[in-house]
Write a protein that holds these residues in place. Structure first.
Motif, PDB file in Angstrom:
ATOM      1  N   ILE A   1      27.584  34.365  43.835  1.00 12.53           N
ATOM      2  CA  ILE A   1      27.638  35.529  42.951  1.00 12.53           C
ATOM      3  C   ILE A   1      26.804  35.267  41.697  1.00 12.53           C
ATOM      4  O   ILE A   1      26.061  36.108  41.230  1.00 12.53           O
ATOM      5  CB  ILE A   1      29.092  35.887  42.591  1.00 12.53           C
TER       6      ILE A   1
ATOM      7  N   ALA B   1      32.821  48.215  38.614  1.00  5.88           N
ATOM      8  CA  ALA B   1      32.958  46.911  39.274  1.00  5.88           C
ATOM      9  C   ALA B   1      32.648  47.032  40.759  1.00  5.88           C
ATOM     10  O   ALA B   1      32.008  46.148  41.345  1.00  5.88           O
ATOM     11  CB  ALA B   1      34.374  46.366  39.065  1.00  5.88           C
ATOM     12  N   ARG B   2      33.089  48.128  41.367  1.00  8.19           N
ATOM     13  CA  ARG B   2      32.800  48.346  42.784  1.00  8.19           C
ATOM     14  C   ARG B   2      31.307  48.526  43.008  1.00  8.19           C
ATOM     15  O   ARG B   2      30.730  47.954  43.937  1.00  8.19           O
ATOM     16  CB  ARG B   2      33.569  49.567  43.292  1.00  8.19           C
TER      17      ARG B   2
ATOM     18  N   THR C   1      29.410  45.211  42.526  1.00 10.41           N
ATOM     19  CA  THR C   1      29.580  44.307  43.662  1.00 10.41           C
ATOM     20  C   THR C   1      28.752  44.750  44.847  1.00 10.41           C
ATOM     21  O   THR C   1      28.095  43.922  45.510  1.00 10.41           O
ATOM     22  CB  THR C   1      31.069  44.233  44.068  1.00 10.41           C
ATOM     23  N   SER C   2      28.749  46.048  45.149  1.00 15.48           N
ATOM     24  CA  SER C   2      28.011  46.539  46.316  1.00 15.48           C
ATOM     25  C   SER C   2      26.503  46.389  46.133  1.00 15.48           C
ATOM     26  O   SER C   2      25.775  46.166  47.098  1.00 15.48           O
ATOM     27  CB  SER C   2      28.361  48.005  46.594  1.00 15.48           C
TER      28      SER C   2
ATOM     29  N   THR D   1      29.621  44.218  50.899  1.00 12.60           N
ATOM     30  CA  THR D   1      30.792  43.549  50.334  1.00 12.60           C
ATOM     31  C   THR D   1      31.506  44.505  49.390  1.00 12.60           C
ATOM     32  O   THR D   1      30.877  45.159  48.570  1.00 12.60           O
ATOM     33  CB  THR D   1      30.386  42.275  49.574  1.00 12.60           C
TER      34      THR D   1
ATOM     35  N   PHE E   1      34.322  45.180  46.392  1.00 13.95           N
ATOM     36  CA  PHE E   1      35.069  44.540  45.306  1.00 13.95           C
ATOM     37  C   PHE E   1      36.543  44.451  45.657  1.00 13.95           C
ATOM     38  O   PHE E   1      37.201  43.452  45.380  1.00 13.95           O
ATOM     39  CB  PHE E   1      34.873  45.342  44.011  1.00 13.95           C
TER      40      PHE E   1
ATOM     41  N   LEU F   1      37.548  41.375  47.690  1.00 12.68           N
ATOM     42  CA  LEU F   1      37.336  40.031  47.151  1.00 12.68           C
ATOM     43  C   LEU F   1      38.676  39.380  46.830  1.00 12.68           C
ATOM     44  O   LEU F   1      39.691  40.048  46.658  1.00 12.68           O
ATOM     45  CB  LEU F   1      36.493  40.102  45.872  1.00 12.68           C
TER      46      LEU F   1
ATOM     47  N   GLN G   1      37.452  35.768  42.872  1.00 18.43           N
ATOM     48  CA  GLN G   1      36.142  36.417  42.929  1.00 18.43           C
ATOM     49  C   GLN G   1      36.108  37.677  42.072  1.00 18.43           C
ATOM     50  O   GLN G   1      35.118  37.958  41.396  1.00 18.43           O
ATOM     51  CB  GLN G   1      35.796  36.748  44.382  1.00 18.43           C
ATOM     52  N   LYS G   2      37.206  38.448  42.080  1.00 14.61           N
ATOM     53  CA  LYS G   2      37.282  39.648  41.227  1.00 14.61           C
ATOM     54  C   LYS G   2      37.195  39.275  39.754  1.00 14.61           C
ATOM     55  O   LYS G   2      36.553  39.964  38.958  1.00 14.61           O
ATOM     56  CB  LYS G   2      38.575  40.406  41.506  1.00 14.61           C
TER      57      LYS G   2
ATOM     58  N   VAL H   1      33.531  38.458  38.994  1.00 12.25           N
ATOM     59  CA  VAL H   1      32.736  39.674  38.854  1.00 12.25           C
ATOM     60  C   VAL H   1      33.024  40.350  37.518  1.00 12.25           C
ATOM     61  O   VAL H   1      32.119  40.815  36.829  1.00 12.25           O
ATOM     62  CB  VAL H   1      33.021  40.648  40.022  1.00 12.25           C
TER      63      VAL H   1
END
Length: 284
Positions: free
Chosen positions: A4, A41-42, A45-46, A52, A54, A57, A61-62, A65
């Motif tokens: 990440i 956040a979604r 992440t995408s 992937t 959010f 995760l 991992q969340k 991010v």
């Protein structure tokens, strides 16, 4: 989580130029006066890790991010104050981004012209029935340990137990050793919670277990190290066509689009005047 970090720094400035549009959603962060939502956040992440989510995760991992989003917003606010958008470097990069966006939007418009009939989709479904089945539901027990060493010792012990006594021994060991059963811990998790926090690859490996078997290696999670015992699992079932129709149409459109795009490229190349210096500059 190094992956990440790696992707984050590679795309950080691209996101600073394009931005992540805030949408009406739960506010995840507020950095100075700027709000960052859960949807941000979604989206982050995408864009960072295609395919992937959010929401899928792990907690660790969340959190990672979320920390990156805080840093991104701080960097963005700092960049705005410097008026860097007036620099030649910024304008040159922005032009490149516009060109890429132009090509991407044109390609998307070509994809919109692809129409797949219901009969084509049904034929694909019929020829690939094995791909459209439910995942088996697992009825699991777990034991949670603080250290990997403790978990391995438990596996060694359980491996020596006779098969017809394994479940009873597993339950006894859970009551004696599992962190979420000890009186001095606030943790209280279910096996479903445990599976949700071991990562996709590890959770999928559980499907290879047979009823009455335990995992042969400890699995690291947000809670600690876990071993599982599979009591039983349900058989797979076919997913009705109507529930996967949209997915199938997407697959077939992409396949048809690839063919169409190749033909468009051939036609454009045939009509264009191209000076190709590959052999002169590279192929030596």
């Amino acid at each position: 989580m190094r992956f990440i970090m790696r992707y984050f720094f590679r795309l950080l400035f691209l996101f600073a130029f394009i931005g992540i549009a805030a949408q009406g959603d739960d506010v995840l962060l507020q950095v100075n006066d700027e709000k960052v939502t859960l949807q941000d956040a979604r989206d982050f992440t995408s864009k960072l890790l295609p395919n992937t989510s959010f929401d899928n995760l792990t907690l660790e991992q969340k959190r990672m991010v979320t920390n990156r989003l805080i840093e991104r917003e701080l960097f963005l606010q700092t960049a705005k104050k410097t008026k860097i958008e007036e620099s030649k470097r910024y304008k040159a990069k922005l032009q490149k981004i516009k060109e890429e966006l132009l090509v991407q939007t044109w390609i998307e418009s070509q994809l919109d012209t692809i129409i797949i009939s219901d009969s084509e989709a049904r034929e694909f479904y019929k020829n690939n029935e094995d791909k459209f089945v439910t995942k088996p539901e697992l009825n699991l027990r777990h034991i949670l340990f603080k250290s990997e060493k403790e978990a391995k010792e438990a596996i060694d012990y359980l491996s020596s137990v006779e098969k017809d006594k394994l479940k009873e021994s597993f339950i006894d060991l859970y009551n004696e050793k599992s962190l979420d059963k000890k009186e001095d811990t606030a943790k209280d998790i279910s096996s479903a919670d445990a599976v949700a926090n071991i990562g996709k690859e590890a959770s999928e490996s559980l499907t290879t277990l047979k009823s009455g078997e335990i995992t042969k290696e400890p699995i690291k999670s947000d809670f600690g190290y876990i071993i599982f015992y599979l009591e039983n699992k349900s058989s797979t079932q076919a997913i009705p066509y109507e529930l996967v129709k949209k997915k199938i149409l997407g697959i077939l459109r992409q396949k048809q689009f690839q063919i169409q795009l190749i033909e468009i490229a051939k036609e454009l190349r045939a009509r264009a005047k191209i000076e190709d210096n590959f052999d002169k500059l590279i192929k030596k």
